[in-house]
Write a protein that holds these residues in place. Structure first.
Motif, PDB file in Angstrom:
ATOM      1  N   THR A 100      11.539  -7.673  79.571  1.00 32.96           N
ATOM      2  CA  THR A 100      10.133  -7.795  79.209  1.00 32.96           C
ATOM      3  C   THR A 100       9.451  -8.659  80.261  1.00 32.96           C
ATOM      4  OG1 THR A 100      10.481  -9.721  77.787  1.00 32.96           O
ATOM      5  CG2 THR A 100      10.613  -7.535  76.757  1.00 32.96           C
ATOM      6  N   GLN A 147       8.123  -4.263  77.833  1.00 31.74           N
ATOM      7  CA  GLN A 147       6.841  -4.795  77.380  1.00 31.74           C
ATOM      8  C   GLN A 147       6.232  -5.684  78.464  1.00 31.74           C
ATOM      9  OE1 GLN A 147       8.123  -6.846  73.750  1.00 31.74           O
ATOM     10  NE2 GLN A 147       6.985  -5.351  72.532  1.00 31.74           N
ATOM     11  N   ASN A 192      13.082 -12.120  79.234  1.00 36.03           N
ATOM     12  CA  ASN A 192      11.672 -12.186  79.589  1.00 36.03           C
ATOM     13  C   ASN A 192      11.535 -12.755  80.997  1.00 36.03           C
ATOM     14  OD1 ASN A 192       8.824 -14.095  78.946  1.00 36.03           O
ATOM     15  ND2 ASN A 192       8.836 -11.887  78.675  1.00 36.03           N
TER      16      ASN A 192
END
Length: 464
Positions: free
Chosen positions: A63, A101, A292
Motif C-alpha cells: 500500500t 491502495q 505501507n
C-alpha cells in the motif's frame, strides 16, 4: 491447571491450545519501557528467545502513502503531479494490483481535486483511500467522496496516551472505540493507525484494544483494518527479541491473540535505525498481508519504507514479480528529477544514478568478461538501466571499453575490447588528465568528445 481448549491449527494441522484472553491493563503511571528506551542512552535491544512461527499470508501486497506521509516531509505535490504519479503506480502494480491502495489527505481543495481525478480514472487498483481527523464531519466527507475506507489515528503507546493526549488507557480506548463506531455508522471501513506501536504495551493495551475493534467489525459487518505503525523506527527483526521492539512478536500478537486477519493487517515502518525494509519484509513473513510504503522512502524524518524496495522484496520472496512492471520505477525516478525537481541520492538502490555504476578497474575488467559478475541482476531488463562503468584513474582499459560498449549498445562482434586502438588512445588521454592533478571522474560529455576526436584521428568509427 490450564483449562484452555485444544484445537487443530488449519495451517499446520497441529494441535494447539487456544490463545489466552488479554484484558486491558489500566495503569496509573505510564509504562515507557525505560529499560529499553533510556532517553539519555542509545535504545536497547533485549532478547528473551521466545520464537514465533513464520506465517506468510496467501496474498501479500503493497500500500502507498506517498501522498500522505510522503507529503508531510516535502513541498506538496501539485494536483497534476499526484494524478501522474497515481497513473505510474497503476502501471507498476500490474494486473494483480500489487500496489493495492494509495492514501490521500482531504483537507485542501487541491487534495480533494486530486482525489476526484484519480477516482475518475476508474482503476480497480490502487484503491483511493484517505487519512482524516477523527470527526463526524470528516467521516461524512469520506462517504460523500465515495470512498470505502479511511485511516484514523489511534496512538497506542503510553508516551502518546499519557503525555500527549493526557488520558488514561481506559479513557483512550473508549475514545478510540467511539470514534471507530462513528466511522462504521457511516458505512465506511476503518483503518486504525496504531501510532508508536514499538513503544506500546502490547499485551496490556494493544491486544485488548484490537480485540474490541474486531468485535466492532463483526457487529457492523464492515472491515476494521489495523496498521501497525513503527513511528520511531524502533522495530527489530531479530528472532527472539522482546516486545514491543520485536516485529515478529507484534504481528503474532495481533493475529494470534487479537484475532486480526492477515488480510486486514498492515505494517508501516520508518527508517530511523536503517531497518525499514527488513522490518517490512519481516511483517510479511510473520502474518501481515500489507506493507505501507512511500516512493523513494520520502517521509517523516528519515523516511518510510521505500516502495520500490518492497517491489523487489516481493519478487525475492515469491519468486515472481506477478506482473509488476519494474521499468516504471526508472520512469518515476526520471519524472521526479525532471518534472518535480527532486534528485534521488546517487547511490540509492534501484533508482540512484550510480546504483549499478562501477569505478574500480578490476571490477570493470570482470564486467567486460561477464556482467553477471558485478551486477545484481539484469538491470537493463528490469529497470531499463544497463550496467555502467564510470571512467576515472582506476578504470583501466577494461572500464573504458565497457563504457563505450554500454553507451553505444555495442554487442557481439561490434563490441570493442581493451586491446582496441580507440580504447588505448582514450586510456592515454585519461592517464594524462589525472597525472595533471585531476581528481574528478570523467564526464560523459568529455568521453563523447574525445571518442569523436580519436575516431577522426585514427579513421576508425566505432560509434556508428
Amino acid at each position: 491447571m490450564d483449562q484452555r481448549k485444544v484445537y487443530i491449527n488449519p495451517h499446520n494441522n497441529l494441535l494447539q491450545l487456544e490463545e489466552p484472553i488479554y484484558p486491558l491493563v489500566d495503569v496509573e503511571e505510564p509504562n515507557t519501557f525505560r529499560n529499553l528506551f533510556p532517553y539519555d542512552e542509545i535504545p536497547k535491544i533485549a532478547f528473551n528467545d521466545r520464537i514465533v512461527p513464520h506465517n506468510l499470508p496467501d496474498e501479500i501486497f503493497i500500500t502507498d502513502t506517498t501522498f500522505r506521509d510522503g507529503q508531510q516531509s516535502r513541498a506538496p505535490y501539485t494536483t497534476e503531479q499526484i494524478v501522474t504519479l497515481f497513473d505510474y503506480f497503476h502501471r507498476l502494480g500490474g494486473p494483480k494490483g500489487l500496489i493495492r491502495q494509495s492514501e490521500f489527505f482531504l483537507y485542501s481543495k487541491k487534495d480533494r481535486d486530486a482525489v476526484y481525478r484519480c477516482m475518475e480514472k476508474g482503476y480497480e487498483f490502487p484503491e483511493v483511500t484517505s487519512w482524516i481527523r477523527a470527526s463526524k464531519k470528516d467521516f461524512e466527507l469520506v462517504k460523500d467522496l465515495g470512498m470505502k475506507e479511511t485511516g484514523i489515528l489511534v496512538s497506542c503507546s503510553d508516551y502518546h496516551i499519557f503525555y500527549k493526549m493526557k488520558m488514561t488507557r481506559k479513557e483512550a480506548m473508549n475514545h478510540y472505540l467511539s470514534v471507530v463506531r462513528e466511522c462504521l455508522e457511516t458505512g465506511v471501513a476503518a483503518r486504525c493507525h496504531l501510532e508508536d506501536i514499538t513503544r506500546s504495551d502490547i499485551h496490556g493495551f494493544v491486544i485488548p484494544f484490537c480485540t474490541e475493534l474486531m468485535k466492532l467489525s463483526k457487529e457492523y459487518n464492515i472491515p476494521v483494518k489495523i496498521r501497525a505503525c513503527d513511528t520511531m523506527g524502533y522495530g527489530v527483526n531479530f528472532s527472539g527479541a522482546v516486545i514491543p521492539r520485536s516485529v515478529q512478536g507484534i504481528i503474532y500478537g495481533l493475529t494470534a491473540h487479537a484475532g486480526v486477519p492477515s488480510k486486514w493487517l498492515e505494517w508501516h515502518g520508518h527508517n530511523d535505525f536503517y531497518k525499514a525494509v527488513t522490518n517490512s519484509t519481516t511483517a510479511w513473513l510473520y502474518g501481515a498481508s500489507a506493507v505501507n510504503c512511500s516512493l523513494f522512502g520520502i517521509g517523516e524524518r528519515t523516511g518510510n519504507t521505500p516502495l520500490e524496495a518492497m517491489v523487489f522484496e516481493y519478487a525475492q520472496l515469491k519468486g515472481t514479480l506477478d506482473g509488476m512492471d519494474t521499468t516504471v520505477i526508472t520512469e518515476l525516478a526520471e519524472y521526479f528529477e525532471k518534472e518535480i525537481g527532486y534528485r534521488v541520492p546517487s547511490r540509492t538502490p534501484f533508482v540512484g544514478k550510480n546504483f549499478n555504476v562501477t569505478r574500480a578497474g578490476i571490477h570493470a575488467d570482470g564486467l567486460l568478461k561477464n556482467e553477471e559478475i558485478y551486477n545484481i541482476f539484469d538491470t537493463e531488463k528490469f529497470l531499463n538501466r544497463p550496467v555502467l562503468v564510470a571512467v576515472s584513474n582506476t578504470s583501466g582499459l577494461a572500464g573504458i571499453a565497457h563504457w563505450i560498449n554500454s553507451f553505444y549498445k555495442l554487442k557481439g562482434e561490434a563490441a570493442v575490447d581493451k586491446s582496441h586502438p580507440v580504447v588505448q588512445k582514450i586510456k592515454n588521454w585519461v592517464d594524462e588528465e589525472y597525472e595533471s592533478g585531476r581528481v574528478t571522474v570523467i564526464t560523459d560529455d568529455e568521453l563523447l568528445d574525445i571518442i569523436q576526436k580519436t575516431e577522426n584521428e585514427l579513421g576508425i568509427h566505432i560509434s556508428k
